[in-house]
Enzyme design. Structure first.
Site, PDB file in Angstrom:
ATOM      1  N   SER A 124       0.833  -1.197   0.000  1.00 41.59           N
ATOM      2  CA  SER A 124       0.000   0.000   0.000  1.00 41.59           C
ATOM      3  C   SER A 124       0.871   1.252   0.000  1.00 41.59           C
ATOM      4  O   SER A 124       1.983   1.251   0.564  1.00 41.59           O
ATOM      5  CB  SER A 124      -0.850  -0.026   1.275  1.00 41.59           C
ATOM      6  OG  SER A 124      -1.455   1.214   1.498  1.00 41.59           O
ATOM      7  N   TYR A 149      -1.798  -0.924  10.825  1.00 39.33           N
ATOM      8  CA  TYR A 149      -2.055  -1.515   9.507  1.00 39.33           C
ATOM      9  C   TYR A 149      -0.894  -1.203   8.565  1.00 39.33           C
ATOM     10  O   TYR A 149      -0.320  -2.098   7.931  1.00 39.33           O
ATOM     11  CB  TYR A 149      -3.377  -0.987   8.921  1.00 39.33           C
ATOM     12  CG  TYR A 149      -3.503  -1.286   7.447  1.00 39.33           C
ATOM     13  CD1 TYR A 149      -3.752  -2.578   7.015  1.00 39.33           C
ATOM     14  CD2 TYR A 149      -3.318  -0.288   6.494  1.00 39.33           C
ATOM     15  CE1 TYR A 149      -3.823  -2.880   5.654  1.00 39.33           C
ATOM     16  CE2 TYR A 149      -3.394  -0.564   5.136  1.00 39.33           C
ATOM     17  CZ  TYR A 149      -3.640  -1.857   4.722  1.00 39.33           C
ATOM     18  OH  TYR A 149      -3.701  -2.148   3.382  1.00 39.33           O
ATOM     19  N   LYS A 153       2.169  -3.673   6.764  1.00 38.60           N
ATOM     20  CA  LYS A 153       2.557  -3.758   5.347  1.00 38.60           C
ATOM     21  C   LYS A 153       4.064  -3.526   5.215  1.00 38.60           C
ATOM     22  O   LYS A 153       4.746  -4.196   4.438  1.00 38.60           O
ATOM     23  CB  LYS A 153       1.793  -2.721   4.509  1.00 38.60           C
ATOM     24  CG  LYS A 153       0.314  -3.023   4.387  1.00 38.60           C
ATOM     25  CD  LYS A 153       0.058  -4.236   3.515  1.00 38.60           C
ATOM     26  CE  LYS A 153      -1.392  -4.645   3.488  1.00 38.60           C
ATOM     27  NZ  LYS A 153      -1.630  -5.960   2.890  1.00 38.60           N
TER      28      LYS A 153
HETATM   29  P1  NAD Z   1     -10.773  -7.335   1.442  1.00 35.67           P
HETATM   30  O1  NAD Z   1     -10.948  -7.319   2.907  1.00 35.67           O
HETATM   31  O2  NAD Z   1     -11.962  -7.142   0.574  1.00 35.67           O
HETATM   32  O3  NAD Z   1     -10.052  -8.698   0.982  1.00 35.67           O
HETATM   33  C1  NAD Z   1      -9.163  -9.396   1.821  1.00 35.67           C
HETATM   34  C2  NAD Z   1      -9.598 -10.855   1.795  1.00 35.67           C
HETATM   35  O4  NAD Z   1      -8.701 -11.620   2.608  1.00 35.67           O
HETATM   36  C3  NAD Z   1     -11.001 -11.073   2.364  1.00 35.67           C
HETATM   37  O5  NAD Z   1     -11.736 -11.877   1.474  1.00 35.67           O
HETATM   38  C4  NAD Z   1     -10.765 -11.773   3.701  1.00 35.67           C
HETATM   39  O6  NAD Z   1     -11.827 -12.640   4.028  1.00 35.67           O
HETATM   40  C5  NAD Z   1      -9.468 -12.503   3.417  1.00 35.67           C
HETATM   41  N1  NAD Z   1      -8.641 -12.783   4.614  1.00 35.67           N
HETATM   42  C6  NAD Z   1      -8.304 -11.921   5.613  1.00 35.67           C
HETATM   43  N2  NAD Z   1      -7.494 -12.537   6.500  1.00 35.67           N
HETATM   44  C7  NAD Z   1      -7.325 -13.810   6.052  1.00 35.67           C
HETATM   45  C8  NAD Z   1      -6.599 -14.920   6.542  1.00 35.67           C
HETATM   46  N3  NAD Z   1      -5.891 -14.842   7.674  1.00 35.67           N
HETATM   47  N4  NAD Z   1      -6.638 -16.082   5.834  1.00 35.67           N
HETATM   48  C9  NAD Z   1      -7.380 -16.177   4.695  1.00 35.67           C
HETATM   49  N5  NAD Z   1      -8.077 -15.149   4.188  1.00 35.67           N
HETATM   50  C10 NAD Z   1      -8.052 -13.975   4.855  1.00 35.67           C
HETATM   51  O7  NAD Z   1      -9.658  -6.246   1.078  1.00 35.67           O
HETATM   52  P2  NAD Z   1      -9.206  -5.666  -0.328  1.00 35.67           P
HETATM   53  O8  NAD Z   1      -9.601  -4.251  -0.387  1.00 35.67           O
HETATM   54  O9  NAD Z   1      -9.583  -6.591  -1.413  1.00 35.67           O
HETATM   55  O10 NAD Z   1      -7.633  -5.693  -0.115  1.00 35.67           O
HETATM   56  C11 NAD Z   1      -6.849  -6.798  -0.514  1.00 35.67           C
HETATM   57  C12 NAD Z   1      -5.421  -6.567  -0.059  1.00 35.67           C
HETATM   58  O11 NAD Z   1      -4.955  -5.333  -0.603  1.00 35.67           O
HETATM   59  C13 NAD Z   1      -5.261  -6.453   1.455  1.00 35.67           C
HETATM   60  O12 NAD Z   1      -4.038  -7.069   1.825  1.00 35.67           O
HETATM   61  C14 NAD Z   1      -5.182  -4.953   1.682  1.00 35.67           C
HETATM   62  O13 NAD Z   1      -4.454  -4.636   2.840  1.00 35.67           O
HETATM   63  C15 NAD Z   1      -4.452  -4.496   0.427  1.00 35.67           C
HETATM   64  N6  NAD Z   1      -4.730  -3.090   0.089  1.00 35.67           N
HETATM   65  C16 NAD Z   1      -6.023  -2.667  -0.034  1.00 35.67           C
HETATM   66  C17 NAD Z   1      -6.267  -1.333  -0.337  1.00 35.67           C
HETATM   67  C18 NAD Z   1      -7.679  -0.811  -0.431  1.00 35.67           C
HETATM   68  O14 NAD Z   1      -7.873   0.395  -0.339  1.00 35.67           O
HETATM   69  N7  NAD Z   1      -8.675  -1.653  -0.630  1.00 35.67           N
HETATM   70  C19 NAD Z   1      -5.203  -0.454  -0.535  1.00 35.67           C
HETATM   71  C20 NAD Z   1      -3.903  -0.929  -0.417  1.00 35.67           C
HETATM   72  C21 NAD Z   1      -3.674  -2.257  -0.110  1.00 35.67           C
HETATM   73  C1  WQD Z   2      -9.572   9.498   0.921  1.00 30.47           C
HETATM   74  C2  WQD Z   2      -9.778  10.975   1.217  1.00 30.47           C
HETATM   75  C3  WQD Z   2     -10.029  11.463   3.557  1.00 30.47           C
HETATM   76  C4  WQD Z   2     -13.831   9.326   4.041  1.00 30.47           C
HETATM   77  C5  WQD Z   2      -6.904   4.521   3.048  1.00 30.47           C
HETATM   78  C6  WQD Z   2      -5.819   3.833   3.818  1.00 30.47           C
HETATM   79  C7  WQD Z   2      -4.766   3.338   2.884  1.00 30.47           C
HETATM   80  C8  WQD Z   2      -5.376   2.477   1.774  1.00 30.47           C
HETATM   81  C9  WQD Z   2      -6.507   3.162   1.089  1.00 30.47           C
HETATM   82  C10 WQD Z   2      -5.330   0.192   2.403  1.00 30.47           C
HETATM   83  C11 WQD Z   2      -8.999  11.475   2.426  1.00 30.47           C
HETATM   84  C12 WQD Z   2     -11.305  11.780   2.807  1.00 30.47           C
HETATM   85  C13 WQD Z   2     -12.678   9.870   3.522  1.00 30.47           C
HETATM   86  C14 WQD Z   2     -14.866  10.203   4.474  1.00 30.47           C
HETATM   87  C15 WQD Z   2     -13.525  12.081   3.806  1.00 30.47           C
HETATM   88  N1  WQD Z   2      -5.933   1.268   2.284  1.00 30.47           N
HETATM   89  N2  WQD Z   2     -12.528  11.233   3.406  1.00 30.47           N
HETATM   90  N3  WQD Z   2     -14.671  11.546   4.340  1.00 30.47           N
HETATM   91  O1  WQD Z   2      -7.164   7.558   3.735  1.00 30.47           O
HETATM   92  O2  WQD Z   2      -6.278   7.877   1.375  1.00 30.47           O
HETATM   93  O3  WQD Z   2      -6.346   5.632   2.352  1.00 30.47           O
HETATM   94  O4  WQD Z   2      -7.453   3.616   2.076  1.00 30.47           O
HETATM   95  O5  WQD Z   2      -4.170  -0.029   2.209  1.00 30.47           O
HETATM   96  O6  WQD Z   2      -3.861   2.615   3.645  1.00 30.47           O
HETATM   97  O7  WQD Z   2      -5.255   4.757   4.731  1.00 30.47           O
HETATM   98  O8  WQD Z   2      -8.465   6.691   1.723  1.00 30.47           O
HETATM   99  O9  WQD Z   2     -10.814   6.689   1.040  1.00 30.47           O
HETATM  100  O10 WQD Z   2     -10.253   6.745   3.504  1.00 30.47           O
HETATM  101  O11 WQD Z   2      -9.806   8.752   2.110  1.00 30.47           O
HETATM  102  O12 WQD Z   2     -13.407  13.304   3.720  1.00 30.47           O
HETATM  103  O13 WQD Z   2     -15.914   9.762   4.983  1.00 30.47           O
HETATM  104  O14 WQD Z   2     -11.160  11.181   1.540  1.00 30.47           O
HETATM  105  O15 WQD Z   2      -9.784  12.399   4.559  1.00 30.47           O
HETATM  106  O16 WQD Z   2      -8.592  12.794   2.153  1.00 30.47           O
HETATM  107  P1  WQD Z   2      -7.021   7.055   2.377  1.00 30.47           P
HETATM  108  P2  WQD Z   2      -9.913   7.153   2.119  1.00 30.47           P
END
Ligand code: NAD
Ligand code: WQD
Length: 338
Positions: A124, A149, A153
């Site tokens: 991330s 979190y 990562k």
């Molecule tokens: P998500 O929660 O929808 O998907 C994660 C999946 O992993 C889920 O289906 C959950 O049931 C499964 N899971 C969790 N722990 C587990 C375990 N111990 N064993 C087996 N399965 C498990 O999340 P997502 O948004 O699809 O994100 C996927 C990956 O990408 C995550 O690692 C997340 O940290 C990373 N990521 C997400 C974002 C975002 O904004 N969505 C941004 C950056 C990184």
């Molecule tokens: C985006 C913008 C908020 C909600 C997070 C995690 C990051 C990654 C992606 C997993 C910001 C603003 C948000 C609301 C708002 N996840 N906001 N009102 O914070 O960039 O990233 O998700 O890896 O690790 O930190 O994403 O969508 O929460 O926010 O004003 O109700 O929207 O302040 O500027 P963020 P976000």
């Protein structure tokens, strides 16, 4: 050969599984459904017209992993499984370190013992903390994270780097996602938060569909063009295709490689609200509230390394992201619960 997709029932995982099936790969999903349901994969099967092998279980279960690697000929692992809520990680840090760090350690250990040394990891942009400048390049310092979190990562990235240093046969690509949004154009799969959404786009779309009253905009006193936070939103299908690009190149990339997956464009909260209203015709009532602790002002990627090293770049724009978010949300107001 089979690609093992951990966390494949989740938001990004399900979109990636679909693209893998579309490119004729054999896929096995391992998911414990802690943040998803089987329904997402049923729908992926429906769109792709192909069945997926699915194992319900946990990445921390070494004996389950051993039985998977004994039964399937796995060529690489795409590792999504983990917990992802920033706020929850502050309250329950040990759960995050256990799931994300220990879980990955168990997975790597079992992969190692089977001589399987190719992994694509979901990292991330949060590993960069509050960057000194934008756009963010992969060589920027990492680790000054602001919540468990993000730290989890960063720890996994360190573990992968150390493993690759110790054993040059490893190939690890860490994909640093910026802000994934949107859904598959069918409207059959998309993001389905369990509770009140933490992230901007699912919140906005739930306001649009009438489930939430108004958006709280977290601060309008940042030094950005309109005072609200600026982020690099990337369509989840582009992101999914980034994983296919990484798998295509993984054999030729030895050791640890970190790659940004973003568009290189920054949009503010109010830009997103305005664009959502323009594209959907839905009014998004909002109020300005104080800043959310831990938020930064501006975060967007320099995506040029991804293009150079993976031959990948995002092709979907903001209007695609919003149209597809709304298509999913309006067709599935209660997500996979119907
Ligand atoms: P998500 O929660 O929808 O998907 C994660 C999946 O992993 C889920 O289906 C959950 O049931 C499964 N899971 C969790 N722990 C587990 C375990 N111990 N064993 C087996 N399965 C498990 O999340 P997502 O948004 O699809 O994100 C996927 C990956 O990408 C995550 O690692 C997340 O940290 C990373 N990521 C997400 C974002 C975002 O904004 N969505 C941004 C950056 C990184
Ligand atoms: C985006 C913008 C908020 C909600 C997070 C995690 C990051 C990654 C992606 C997993 C910001 C603003 C948000 C609301 C708002 N996840 N906001 N009102 O914070 O960039 O990233 O998700 O890896 O690790 O930190 O994403 O969508 O929460 O926010 O004003 O109700 O929207 O302040 O500027 P963020 P976000």
């Amino acid at each position: 050969m089979t690609i093992l997709v951990t966390g494949g029932a989740g938001y990004i995982g399900s979109h990636t599984v679909l693209e893998l099936l579309n490119s004729n790969q054999q896929v096995l999903v391992l998911d414990n459904y802690s943040n998803s349901t089987r329904e997402s994969l049923e729908r992926v099967t429906k769109i792709a017209g192909r069945k997926i092998d699915v194992v319900r279980g946990d990445i921390r279960d070494a004996s389950l992993l051993k039985s998977i690697f004994s039964s399937y000929s796995v060529s690489s692992v795409v590792h999504f499984a983990g917990l992802k809520s920033v706020g929850e990680s502050v309250e329950k840090p040990l759960e995050y370190y256990d799931n994300n760090v220990v879980g990955t350690r168990v997975l790597l250990d079992v992969m190692n013992s089977f001589g399987l040394k190719k992994i694509v990891f979901s990292s991330s942009a949060t590993v960069y903390g509050d960057p000194a400048e934008v756009p963010i390049r992969e060589g920027f310092p990492t680790g000054a994270t602001t919540n468990p979190y993000g730290t989890s990562k960063h720890f996994v990235e360190r573990m992968l780097m150390d493993l690759c240093t110790a054993d040059p046969k490893w190939h690890a690509i860490s994909l640093r996602y910026f802000n994934p949004v949107g859904a598959h154009s069918s409207g059959l799969i998309g993001e389905d938060p369990n509770d009140i959404p933490n992230n901007l786009m699912p919140y906005v779309s739930q306001v649009a569909v009438g489930k939430l009253k108004e958006l709280s905009v977290f601060g309008n006193d940042y030094s950005t063009h309109d005072g609200t936070g600026v982020r690099d939103y990337i369509h989840v299908v582009d992101l999914a295709l980034g994983h296919l690009a990484a798998l295509n190149k993984i054999e030729s990339l030895s050791g640890f490689t970190a790659v940004n997956l973003g568009t290189g464009k920054g949009h503010s909260v109010l830009d997103m609200v305005q664009a959502f209203e323009n594209i959907t015709g839905k009014k998004i009532p909002y109020k300005i509230v104080s800043r959310r602790p831990g938020d930064i002002a501006i975060c967007y990627a320099d995506p040029s390394y991804a293009e150079k090293i993976l031959a990948w770049k995002a092709t979907r724009g903001l209007s695609d992201m919003i149209r597809d978010t709304w298509n999913w949300q309006s067709k599935n107001p209660n997500g996979y619960k119907g």
